[in-house]
Scaffold this motif. Sequence first.
Motif, PDB file in Angstrom:
ATOM      1  N   SER A 143       0.773  -1.167  -0.008  1.00 60.40           N
ATOM      2  CA  SER A 143       0.052  -0.199  -0.128  1.00 60.40           C
ATOM      3  C   SER A 143       0.765   1.286  -0.125  1.00 60.40           C
ATOM      4  CB  SER A 143      -0.866   0.064   1.192  1.00 60.40           C
ATOM      5  OG  SER A 143      -1.921  -1.100   1.081  1.00 60.40           O
ATOM      6  N   ALA A 144       0.685   2.142  -0.936  1.00 59.58           N
ATOM      7  CA  ALA A 144       1.515   3.375  -0.968  1.00 59.58           C
ATOM      8  C   ALA A 144       0.748   4.647  -0.936  1.00 59.58           C
ATOM      9  CB  ALA A 144       2.333   3.471  -2.428  1.00 59.58           C
ATOM     10  N   PRO A 145       1.033   5.464   0.011  1.00 49.30           N
ATOM     11  CA  PRO A 145       0.242   6.611   0.009  1.00 49.30           C
ATOM     12  C   PRO A 145       1.120   7.967  -0.682  1.00 49.30           C
ATOM     13  CG  PRO A 145       1.562   6.488   1.860  1.00 49.30           C
ATOM     14  CD  PRO A 145       2.097   5.209   1.138  1.00 49.30           C
ATOM     15  N   LEU A 146       0.310   8.979  -1.040  1.00 50.23           N
ATOM     16  CA  LEU A 146       0.850  10.237  -1.783  1.00 50.23           C
ATOM     17  C   LEU A 146      -0.208  11.249  -1.389  1.00 50.23           C
ATOM     18  CD1 LEU A 146       2.820  11.688  -3.485  1.00 50.23           C
ATOM     19  CD2 LEU A 146       1.891  10.865  -5.268  1.00 50.23           C
ATOM     20  N   ASP A 147       0.255  11.941  -0.320  1.00 46.86           N
ATOM     21  CA  ASP A 147      -0.636  12.920   0.416  1.00 46.86           C
ATOM     22  C   ASP A 147      -1.721  12.359   0.718  1.00 46.86           C
ATOM     23  OD1 ASP A 147       1.596  14.747  -0.179  1.00 46.86           O
ATOM     24  OD2 ASP A 147       0.713  15.778  -1.970  1.00 46.86           O
ATOM     25  N   GLU A 148      -3.079  12.760   0.105  1.00 45.98           N
ATOM     26  CA  GLU A 148      -4.189  12.367   0.357  1.00 45.98           C
ATOM     27  C   GLU A 148      -4.625  10.884  -0.153  1.00 45.98           C
ATOM     28  OE1 GLU A 148      -5.395  12.836  -3.541  1.00 45.98           O
ATOM     29  OE2 GLU A 148      -4.023  13.749  -2.221  1.00 45.98           O
ATOM     30  N   ALA A 149      -4.051  10.633  -1.227  1.00 44.35           N
ATOM     31  CA  ALA A 149      -4.300   9.239  -1.777  1.00 44.35           C
ATOM     32  C   ALA A 149      -3.579   8.061  -1.281  1.00 44.35           C
ATOM     33  CB  ALA A 149      -3.589   9.575  -3.497  1.00 44.35           C
ATOM     34  N   LEU A 150      -4.375   7.069  -1.234  1.00 43.98           N
ATOM     35  CA  LEU A 150      -3.650   5.596  -0.696  1.00 43.98           C
ATOM     36  C   LEU A 150      -4.366   4.537  -1.744  1.00 43.98           C
ATOM     37  CD1 LEU A 150      -2.215   4.099   1.467  1.00 43.98           C
ATOM     38  CD2 LEU A 150      -4.331   4.142   2.646  1.00 43.98           C
ATOM     39  N   VAL A 151      -3.432   3.985  -2.162  1.00 46.69           N
ATOM     40  CA  VAL A 151      -3.753   2.885  -2.976  1.00 46.69           C
ATOM     41  C   VAL A 151      -2.975   1.396  -2.608  1.00 46.69           C
ATOM     42  CG1 VAL A 151      -3.630   1.967  -5.531  1.00 46.69           C
ATOM     43  CG2 VAL A 151      -4.016   4.525  -4.970  1.00 46.69           C
ATOM     44  N   GLU A 152      -3.686   0.414  -2.722  1.00 44.20           N
ATOM     45  CA  GLU A 152      -3.176  -0.868  -2.355  1.00 44.20           C
ATOM     46  C   GLU A 152      -3.223  -1.772  -3.606  1.00 44.20           C
ATOM     47  OE1 GLU A 152      -3.960  -3.987   1.086  1.00 44.20           O
ATOM     48  OE2 GLU A 152      -5.679  -3.842  -0.324  1.00 44.20           O
ATOM     49  N   VAL A 153      -1.943  -2.347  -3.884  1.00 49.88           N
ATOM     50  CA  VAL A 153      -1.695  -3.272  -4.843  1.00 49.88           C
ATOM     51  C   VAL A 153      -1.560  -4.868  -4.417  1.00 49.88           C
ATOM     52  CG1 VAL A 153      -0.333  -4.002  -6.987  1.00 49.88           C
ATOM     53  CG2 VAL A 153      -1.241  -1.655  -6.701  1.00 49.88           C
ATOM     54  N   VAL A 154      -2.069  -5.751  -4.824  1.00 49.18           N
ATOM     55  CA  VAL A 154      -2.068  -7.154  -4.579  1.00 49.18           C
ATOM     56  C   VAL A 154      -1.857  -7.748  -5.812  1.00 49.18           C
ATOM     57  CG1 VAL A 154      -2.631  -9.160  -3.146  1.00 49.18           C
ATOM     58  CG2 VAL A 154      -3.437  -6.722  -2.416  1.00 49.18           C
ATOM     59  N   LEU A 155      -0.456  -8.766  -5.844  1.00 50.40           N
ATOM     60  CA  LEU A 155      -0.505  -9.351  -7.190  1.00 50.40           C
ATOM     61  C   LEU A 155       0.097 -10.839  -7.138  1.00 50.40           C
ATOM     62  CD1 LEU A 155       2.727  -9.480  -7.902  1.00 50.40           C
ATOM     63  CD2 LEU A 155       2.179  -6.982  -8.368  1.00 50.40           C
ATOM     64  N   ASP A 156      -0.076 -11.709  -8.000  1.00 54.10           N
ATOM     65  CA  ASP A 156       0.193 -12.957  -8.005  1.00 54.10           C
ATOM     66  C   ASP A 156       0.595 -13.330  -9.505  1.00 54.10           C
ATOM     67  OD1 ASP A 156       0.508 -15.787  -7.886  1.00 54.10           O
ATOM     68  OD2 ASP A 156      -1.806 -16.308  -7.606  1.00 54.10           O
ATOM     69  N   LEU A 157       1.923 -13.699  -9.583  1.00 49.63           N
ATOM     70  CA  LEU A 157       2.510 -14.262 -10.687  1.00 49.63           C
ATOM     71  C   LEU A 157       2.438 -15.480 -10.945  1.00 49.63           C
ATOM     72  CD1 LEU A 157       6.151 -12.348 -10.274  1.00 49.63           C
ATOM     73  CD2 LEU A 157       4.163 -11.589 -11.508  1.00 49.63           C
ATOM     74  N   SER A 158       1.088 -15.834 -11.222  1.00 50.62           N
ATOM     75  CA  SER A 158       0.442 -17.061 -11.240  1.00 50.62           C
ATOM     76  C   SER A 158       0.539 -17.582 -12.780  1.00 50.62           C
ATOM     77  CB  SER A 158      -1.192 -16.928 -10.832  1.00 50.62           C
ATOM     78  OG  SER A 158      -1.654 -16.339 -11.725  1.00 50.62           O
ATOM     79  N   GLY A 159       0.768 -16.885 -13.408  1.00 46.59           N
ATOM     80  CA  GLY A 159       0.432 -17.373 -15.049  1.00 46.59           C
ATOM     81  C   GLY A 159      -0.728 -17.112 -15.545  1.00 46.59           C
ATOM     82  N   ARG A 160      -1.633 -16.706 -14.767  1.00 49.76           N
ATOM     83  CA  ARG A 160      -3.144 -16.486 -14.856  1.00 49.76           C
ATOM     84  C   ARG A 160      -3.298 -14.932 -15.181  1.00 49.76           C
ATOM     85  NH1 ARG A 160      -3.311 -20.117 -11.006  1.00 49.76           N
ATOM     86  NH2 ARG A 160      -3.968 -18.900  -9.473  1.00 49.76           N
ATOM     87  N   PRO A 161      -3.744 -14.455 -16.262  1.00 49.18           N
ATOM     88  CA  PRO A 161      -3.908 -12.836 -16.599  1.00 49.18           C
ATOM     89  C   PRO A 161      -5.271 -12.693 -15.897  1.00 49.18           C
ATOM     90  CG  PRO A 161      -3.250 -14.128 -18.512  1.00 49.18           C
ATOM     91  CD  PRO A 161      -3.564 -15.059 -17.455  1.00 49.18           C
TER      92      PRO A 161
END
Length: 219
Positions: free
Chosen positions: A116-134
Amino acid sequence: TSTRTSTRTSTRTSTPTVAQASRTGTVKRETKETKINLTINIDGTGKCHSKSQIPFLDHMMDQLASHGLFDVHLEAEGDTWIDDHHTNEDIALALGTALSQALGDRKGINRFGCFSAPLDEALVEVVLDLSGRPHLSCSLDLPTERIGTYETQLVEHFFQSLVNTSGMTLHIRQLDGKNSHHLVEATFKAFARALRIACEVDERRAGTIASSKGVLTQS
């Protein structure tokens, strides 16, 4: 004696471990609409050379390299006199392909990444899996149609194109924020850090694949 010592040293360093091997991917992609030359080293130091003809995307590629500690070299030409759509898409397709090349059979990697990365008022979470499945789930709600000259609808399309060629499951969640630039930049920063975690080698796995099926690559 010095000769024998030199021979022993050479023997010890001639067989690199999984963690020591340089993992790079290079894609040259040319169509009637674009010409892309992209290289990524996922064991880099954060160096970025990005000339995409799309200034805001160059800024985001710099975030990807800097926060993921990837070395990225990108040269792109496209029909940007029409709009940025084709160039944006083809860069993402090339990036996904190069990433998949760099990962190879994906042996020994963590596979999963979350940040999760903040930038001032913004906050975004990224979750990923290098699964081979797009797969992409993206809940960004960007309040403006453009950031400078860059159409904000191209952000989701960039990540959709990237997951298609990389074989990645990617979830992007906006937790807070109202400034389009802050939200997109936080997204790329969170993505870079999550991808870095997923690409790193798990020494306890000892070179095995993080899957009960024994495979992570696309069929």
